[in-house]
Design an enzyme around this catalytic site. Structure first.
Site, short mmCIF file in Angstrom:
data_model
loop_
_atom_site.label_atom_id
_atom_site.label_comp_id
_atom_site.label_asym_id
_atom_site.label_seq_id
_atom_site.Cartn_x
_atom_site.Cartn_y
_atom_site.Cartn_z
N ASP A 103 -1.89 2.29 -4.73
CA ASP A 103 -3.11 2.78 -4.09
C ASP A 103 -4.24 1.79 -4.28
O ASP A 103 -4.23 0.96 -5.21
CB ASP A 103 -3.52 4.13 -4.68
CG ASP A 103 -2.50 5.22 -4.37
OD1 ASP A 103 -1.82 5.11 -3.33
OD2 ASP A 103 -2.41 6.18 -5.16
N HIS A 140 0.82 -1.22 0.00
CA HIS A 140 0.00 0.00 0.00
C HIS A 140 0.85 1.27 0.00
O HIS A 140 0.33 2.37 -0.22
CB HIS A 140 -0.94 -0.01 1.21
CG HIS A 140 -2.24 0.67 0.97
ND1 HIS A 140 -2.50 1.43 -0.16
CD2 HIS A 140 -3.39 0.70 1.69
CE1 HIS A 140 -3.73 1.89 -0.12
NE2 HIS A 140 -4.30 1.48 0.99
#
Length: 434
Positions: free
Chosen positions: A409, A405
């Protein structure tokens, strides 16, 4: 008599140490020339070390699971003659296990008397005896009759106490009235009567984590502690894909491999990566650098008798679906029988994790550090799907994909998976160039 010292070999360029994963000998064992003495591991490749001499093992320099530095003494062998020698065992960098190794040049050293230090145990496991567990309970065999007088036995029976749970401090472990009193005073609960053949188990086993299992543990700890995972799950209707796969397998040539769903997924990955190159990357978080790759080297998580390995299908972008399937089958077989070379087990840019028929409904795959994405394949199940007028049976498979992450995204992860879904649900698109 002389003493011959064998040192840890140089098992690869830039490798300063290796883990000892197996001893084939112990102190006192006779050895002959070319007999395998030990096995060491580095980068998931195992190298076997043969004896360059004939003699008797005097001393082992490490336990299984220990990390041994290159050039460090590994074992000593008593040899005939009045001069000793010291040698390294040189290994080729290909590391195709089991690797054949050659002896480097010997240099004479002063003969030493055979005075080996105490031998270290070569076993990987140890069992803690029941009498050593908490409160030192007398965990006797179910059929064993503890030593006690008739009066003590009667008191124990009236109190509902199993004498096998009482530690006897009398001669030969005899249980006395005092022992029984102390046991009851500690708040011992009456032992429930169980059916014949049922007995409590109090043994405990400790297993040392070594070899490939330790490498896997270290890799998982690193990935889990350093990568903030986001996992995205999506249903994929693979009914048409399964029909196409069956047709292609029925018409395949004798020299063509049988197609599983993985080659189709790999080709879909290649097309999707062309549109989203950011997922085909590695992240050096120490340097703060993301490296994107034009080549698509797909790692395939593969279960082997020794544990999980990740053979790599290199340049999947340049392979046809039949070529991908053939290379996948070759690498999986090499990984399972332990003949995969080091370069075949490293260098992936993205990984697929598949448990086949055991794939479950949803998984949460851990990223293969330092990559930034992994695609998890779950099992195919026939489910009722509403088509607007009725429920019809369709073959449904879930994709469980994890992303780093920090780099990917949530939106980009969803777009990536949705594109793969579209290709798998309309499999003709996989074969259309451009």
């Amino acid at each position: 008599m002389g003493e011959f010292v064998i040192k840890m070999p140089d098992v690869g360029e830039g490798v300063a140490e290796a883990e000892l994963v197996e001893w084939h000998v112990k102190p006192g064992d006779p050895v002959r020339e070319d007999m395998i003495l030990a096995a060491v591991m580095t980068d998931k490749a195992t190298v076997e070390i043969p004896s360059p001499v004939e003699g008797v093992v005097l001393w082992l320099g490490a336990d299984v699971g220990d990390t041994v530095a290159v050039k460090a003494p590994l074992l000593r062998i008593q040899v005939a003659g009045d001069r000793g020698s010291e040698a390294d065992v040189a290994s080729s960098a290909t590391s195709e296990p089991p690797a054949k190794v050659e002896l480097a040049k010997e240099k004479p050293v002063e003969a030493k008397p055979a005075a080996p230090p105490p031998a270290r145990p070569a076993t990987e496991t140890k069992v803690i005896q029941p009498e050593k567990i908490a409160e030192r309970l007398a965990a006797r065999e179910p059929a064993e009759r503890p030593l006690a007088s008739p009066a003590v036995r009667l008191r124990a029976q009236e109190a509902g106490v199993d004498l096998r749970q009482v530690i006897g401090k009398g001669p030969a472990g005899r249980i006395t009235h005092e022992d029984l009193d102390q046991f009851i005073a500690r708040g011992a609960q009456p032992v429930a009567v169980v059916a014949p053949g049922l007995a409590r188990k109090t043994d405990i086993e400790e297993i040392k984590v070594t070899g490939l299992r330790r490498r896997i543990a270290e890799k998982m700890r690193l990935a889990s502690s350093r990568i903030p995972h986001i996992t995205y799950v999506e249903e994929v209707d693979v009914t048409d894909l399964e029909d196409l796969r069956g047709t292609m397998n029925a018409g395949r040539k004798p020299d063509q491999p049988k197609l599983t769903i993985l080659p189709f997924l790999m080709r879909a990955l290649v097309k999707t990566i062309g549109e989203q190159p950011g997922v085909n990357a590695t992240f050096d978080d120490d340097a703060g650098v993301v490296t994107r790759y034009g080549a698509v080297h797909i790692g395939i998580a593969t279960q082997t008798p020794s544990g999980l390995t990740v053979p790599v299908v290199r340049h999947a972008e340049a392979r046809s679906i039949w070529d991908v399937a053939a290379e996948l089958a070759r690498l999986a077989e090499a990984a399972r029988n332990g003949t995969a070379a080091r370069e075949e087990l490293s260098g992936s840019t993205i990984t697929i994790s598949s448990l086949g028929a055991l794939g479950g409904i949803v998984t949460t795959p851990i990223i293969n550090h330092p990559e930034v994405a992994i695609v998890g394949v779950n099992k195919i199940m026939t489910r009722p799907v509403w088509d607007g007028t009725q429920f019809i049976p369709r073959k449904i498979m879930n994709l469980s994909s994890s992303f780093d992450h920090r780099i990917v995204d949530g939106w980009d992860a969803a777009v990536f998976v949705q594109r793969i879904k579209a290709l798998l649900e309309t499999p003709a698109l996989i074969f259309i160039e451009g």
